[in-house]
Design a protein around this motif. Structure first.
Motif, mmCIF file in Angstrom:
data_model
loop_
_atom_site.group_PDB
_atom_site.id
_atom_site.type_symbol
_atom_site.label_atom_id
_atom_site.label_comp_id
_atom_site.label_asym_id
_atom_site.label_seq_id
_atom_site.Cartn_x
_atom_site.Cartn_y
_atom_site.Cartn_z
ATOM 1 N N SER A 157 11.818 -23.683 -47.669
ATOM 2 C CA SER A 157 13.169 -23.852 -47.059
ATOM 3 C C SER A 157 13.617 -22.226 -46.198
ATOM 4 O O SER A 157 14.731 -22.048 -45.757
ATOM 5 C CB SER A 157 14.433 -23.883 -47.680
ATOM 6 O OG SER A 157 14.297 -25.309 -48.412
ATOM 7 N N ASP A 210 5.811 -34.398 -41.457
ATOM 8 C CA ASP A 210 6.901 -34.447 -40.510
ATOM 9 C C ASP A 210 8.342 -34.652 -41.384
ATOM 10 O O ASP A 210 9.137 -33.914 -41.528
ATOM 11 C CB ASP A 210 6.980 -35.473 -39.413
ATOM 12 C CG ASP A 210 6.433 -35.102 -38.192
ATOM 13 O OD1 ASP A 210 6.312 -34.094 -37.941
ATOM 14 O OD2 ASP A 210 5.553 -36.037 -37.667
ATOM 15 N N ALA A 211 8.043 -35.844 -42.407
ATOM 16 C CA ALA A 211 9.231 -35.858 -43.365
ATOM 17 C C ALA A 211 9.281 -34.747 -44.239
ATOM 18 O O ALA A 211 10.460 -34.316 -44.467
ATOM 19 C CB ALA A 211 8.596 -37.080 -44.327
ATOM 20 N N ALA A 259 8.680 -31.622 -43.554
ATOM 21 C CA ALA A 259 9.440 -30.484 -42.723
ATOM 22 C C ALA A 259 10.951 -30.853 -42.612
ATOM 23 O O ALA A 259 12.072 -29.978 -42.647
ATOM 24 C CB ALA A 259 8.771 -30.293 -41.497
ATOM 25 N N ARG A 260 11.191 -32.033 -42.265
ATOM 26 C CA ARG A 260 12.627 -32.502 -42.076
ATOM 27 C C ARG A 260 13.226 -32.478 -43.239
ATOM 28 O O ARG A 260 14.603 -32.024 -43.276
ATOM 29 C CB ARG A 260 12.741 -34.057 -41.650
ATOM 30 C CG ARG A 260 12.333 -34.097 -40.110
ATOM 31 C CD ARG A 260 12.660 -35.667 -39.711
ATOM 32 N NE ARG A 260 11.766 -35.928 -38.715
ATOM 33 C CZ ARG A 260 10.749 -36.795 -38.898
ATOM 34 N NH1 ARG A 260 10.540 -37.198 -39.834
ATOM 35 N NH2 ARG A 260 9.999 -37.205 -37.846
ATOM 36 N N GLU A 261 12.917 -32.443 -44.604
ATOM 37 C CA GLU A 261 13.556 -32.274 -45.636
ATOM 38 C C GLU A 261 13.968 -30.965 -45.930
ATOM 39 O O GLU A 261 15.071 -30.396 -46.524
ATOM 40 C CB GLU A 261 12.837 -32.728 -46.940
ATOM 41 C CG GLU A 261 12.736 -34.200 -47.438
ATOM 42 C CD GLU A 261 11.545 -34.277 -48.450
ATOM 43 O OE1 GLU A 261 11.317 -33.156 -49.135
ATOM 44 O OE2 GLU A 261 10.822 -35.234 -48.324
ATOM 45 N N HIS A 262 13.232 -30.107 -44.975
ATOM 46 C CA HIS A 262 13.655 -28.651 -45.412
ATOM 47 C C HIS A 262 14.232 -28.214 -43.881
ATOM 48 O O HIS A 262 14.220 -26.869 -43.784
ATOM 49 C CB HIS A 262 12.384 -27.740 -45.500
ATOM 50 C CG HIS A 262 12.068 -28.140 -46.980
ATOM 51 N ND1 HIS A 262 11.073 -29.156 -47.157
ATOM 52 C CD2 HIS A 262 12.212 -27.781 -48.129
ATOM 53 C CE1 HIS A 262 10.966 -29.366 -48.622
ATOM 54 N NE2 HIS A 262 11.571 -28.388 -49.154
ATOM 55 N N GLY A 263 14.904 -28.926 -43.317
ATOM 56 C CA GLY A 263 15.767 -28.563 -42.094
ATOM 57 C C GLY A 263 15.180 -28.398 -40.737
ATOM 58 O O GLY A 263 15.476 -27.897 -39.671
ATOM 59 N N TYR A 264 13.915 -28.830 -40.584
ATOM 60 C CA TYR A 264 13.125 -28.629 -39.380
ATOM 61 C C TYR A 264 13.177 -30.040 -38.350
ATOM 62 O O TYR A 264 13.210 -30.876 -39.407
ATOM 63 C CB TYR A 264 11.914 -28.156 -39.490
ATOM 64 C CG TYR A 264 11.698 -26.776 -40.070
ATOM 65 C CD1 TYR A 264 11.910 -25.656 -39.398
ATOM 66 C CD2 TYR A 264 11.326 -26.482 -41.403
ATOM 67 C CE1 TYR A 264 11.779 -24.444 -39.788
ATOM 68 C CE2 TYR A 264 11.251 -25.275 -41.894
ATOM 69 C CZ TYR A 264 11.363 -24.231 -41.186
ATOM 70 O OH TYR A 264 11.409 -22.913 -41.859
ATOM 71 N N PRO A 265 12.922 -29.883 -37.482
ATOM 72 C CA PRO A 265 12.968 -31.356 -36.566
ATOM 73 C C PRO A 265 11.707 -32.053 -36.916
ATOM 74 O O PRO A 265 11.647 -33.124 -36.650
ATOM 75 C CB PRO A 265 13.053 -30.651 -35.062
ATOM 76 C CG PRO A 265 12.776 -29.444 -35.002
ATOM 77 C CD PRO A 265 13.097 -28.934 -36.271
ATOM 78 N N GLY A 266 10.607 -31.445 -37.153
ATOM 79 C CA GLY A 266 9.438 -31.985 -37.617
ATOM 80 C C GLY A 266 8.431 -30.930 -37.881
ATOM 81 O O GLY A 266 8.598 -29.993 -38.274
ATOM 82 N N THR A 301 7.481 -26.483 -32.720
ATOM 83 C CA THR A 301 7.405 -27.694 -33.166
ATOM 84 C C THR A 301 6.325 -28.558 -32.040
ATOM 85 O O THR A 301 6.616 -28.092 -30.713
ATOM 86 C CB THR A 301 8.547 -28.629 -33.422
ATOM 87 O OG1 THR A 301 9.299 -28.488 -32.672
ATOM 88 C CG2 THR A 301 9.066 -27.928 -34.745
#
Lengths: 148, 167
Positions: free
Chosen positions: A79, B49-50, B52-59, B116
Motif C-alpha cells: 500500500s 492485477d487483482a 494491485a487493485r486491492e492496494h489502490g492501483y489500476p492494475g 501500468t
C-alpha cells in the motif's frame, strides 16, 4: 515479500529497513542487460571487462538501484507509494558477490491524508564495502484517519 | 588511442539545452514482468492485477526503475553501429563519448504517478550538465542526463536525472 502493510504510525526516525540479500549471477546480468537493451560489453563479456581493468563482468548500475528499490518496497508493503528515490554507484560488484541492501528512516512528516518517511539506504558487499548509497521517500497510509 | 577529453567535453557541451522527444509507445505488460523477473523481484504488485487493485492501483505495476533503466526504446542499432565497448553510437540517447570507458553513476528519480501496462508514454531526453574533473586516476567526465517520462497528453510520470562517468 511485499505483503505486509506498514503504517506511518509504525515508523519513527531510526526504524530500520528490513535487509534484503541479493546474489547476482551471470544469468541475472545477461537477462537484465537484455531487458534494458544494454549492450555494454562490461556486463557480459568477461575478457572485455578484464581489458578495462575489472576482475569480471559488472553488475549494471540500474540493477544496483533496482536491488535497493526492491528492499524499500518489500519493507514498506504494497500500500506504500514510492515518490522519490536515488542511488549512486560507488564500488563495482560482480557475479558471486553477496549484496545486502539495508536502510534507516531519517525523517518522518505528515502529509495530506498520509505520512511521508525518508530512508537512507546502503548496498554493501560481503567485504562490507559500500557499493551503492541511496535514499527513498515513501508515502505510507495512516492507521487512523486524521480528524478534520 | 589518444583521447582528447577536452574535445569530447566540447562535443557533449554542444548538446546542452537540446531536448529530443522519443516516443516510447504503449507500455507492454510482458516487458514489465520480465524486468521484475530479471531483477529477481517477485512482488505481486508487478504480476497480479487483482492484488494491485486491492492496494489502490489500476492494475499490475511497473517496477519503479523500469522506465529509467531501459537504455534504448528503438529497434537498433545494428551491430556494425556499436562502439568497440558494445554501446550504441548513433541511437537517440547516444552521447558522443567514443573511446572513453563509461560507467553508470546513479539516478535521482521523482515518481509522479504509477506506471501500468497500456500507458502511452513519451520521453523527453536531454544532456543537462557536463563537468570535466580530475580524478585520482586521471581526468574524468561527469555527464548528467535528464529523462522526463510523460503520458502522450503531457502528464508527468517519472522524472529522472542520471549521471554517468567517462574516463
Amino acid at each position: 515479500m511485499g505483503q505486509a502493510n506498514l503504517f506511518f504510525e509504525d515508523v519513527k526516525v531510526g526504524t530500520t529497513v528490513t535487509p534484503l540479500v541479493k546474489r547476482p549471477s551471470t544469468v541475472q546480468l545477461f537477462r537484465f542487460s537484455a531487458m534494458t537493451w544494454n549492450s555494454h560489453k562490461i556486463h557480459y563479456d568477461k575478457p572485455y571487462a578484464q581489458s578495462e581493468g575489472y576482475p569480471d563482468v559488472l553488475v549494471q548500475s540500474h540493477l544496483h538501484g533496482s536491488f535497493l528499490a526492491q528492499a524499500v518496497m518489500d519493507w514498506a508493503g504494497p500500500s506504500a507509494r514510492m515518490v522519490g528515490f536515488r542511488w549512486q554507484n560507488r564500488a563495482i560488484a560482480c557475479p558471486g558477490d553477496v549484496l545486502t541492501c539495508a536502510g534507516t528512516v531519517v525523517k518522518t512528516e505528515m502529509g495530506d491524508g498520509c505520512g511521508y518517511v525518508e530512508c537512507e539506504l546502503e548496498e554493501r558487499n560481503q567485504r562490507n564495502q559500500l557499493c551503492a548509497p541511496g535514499w527513498a521517500r515513501v508515502a505510507l497510509a495512516l492507521r487512523t484517519e486524521p480528524s478534520k | 588511442m589518444a583521447i582528447s577529453f577536452e574535445t569530447v567535453y566540447e562535443q557533449i557541451k554542444a548538446l546542452l539545452g537540446q531536448t529530443r522527444t522519443i516516443p516510447i509507445g504503449k507500455i507492454n505488460r510482458l516487458d514489465l514482468e520480465r524486468f521484475a523477473v530479471a531483477v529477481d523481484d517477485p512482488n505481486p504488485l508487478f504480476f497480479d492485477d487483482a492484488f494491485a487493485r486491492e492496494h489502490g492501483y489500476p492494475g499490475a505495476l511497473a517496477p519503479p526503475l523500469y522506465l529509467s533503466s531501459v537504455l534504448g526504446w528503438e529497434a537498433g542499432p545494428f551491430e556494425d553501429s556499436l562502439r568497440p565497448d558494445g554501446t550504441p553510437n548513433n541511437d537517440a540517447m547516444a552521447v558522443p563519448i567514443r573511446g572513453l570507458r563509461v560507467m553508470g553513476g546513479g539516478q535521482e528519480l521523482e515518481f509522479h504517478r504509477p506506471v501500468t501496462a497500456g500507458m502511452d508514454v513519451v520521453m523527453e531526453f536531454s544532456v543537462s550538465n557536463a563537468e570535466l574533473k580530475r580524478g585520482r586516476t586521471g581526468p574524468l567526465l561527469v555527464v548528467q542526463l535528464k529523462k522526463r517520462f510523460l503520458t502522450a497528453d503531457g502528464t508527468p510520470i517519472v522524472t529522472c536525472r542520471e549521471n554517468f562517468i567517462a574516463r
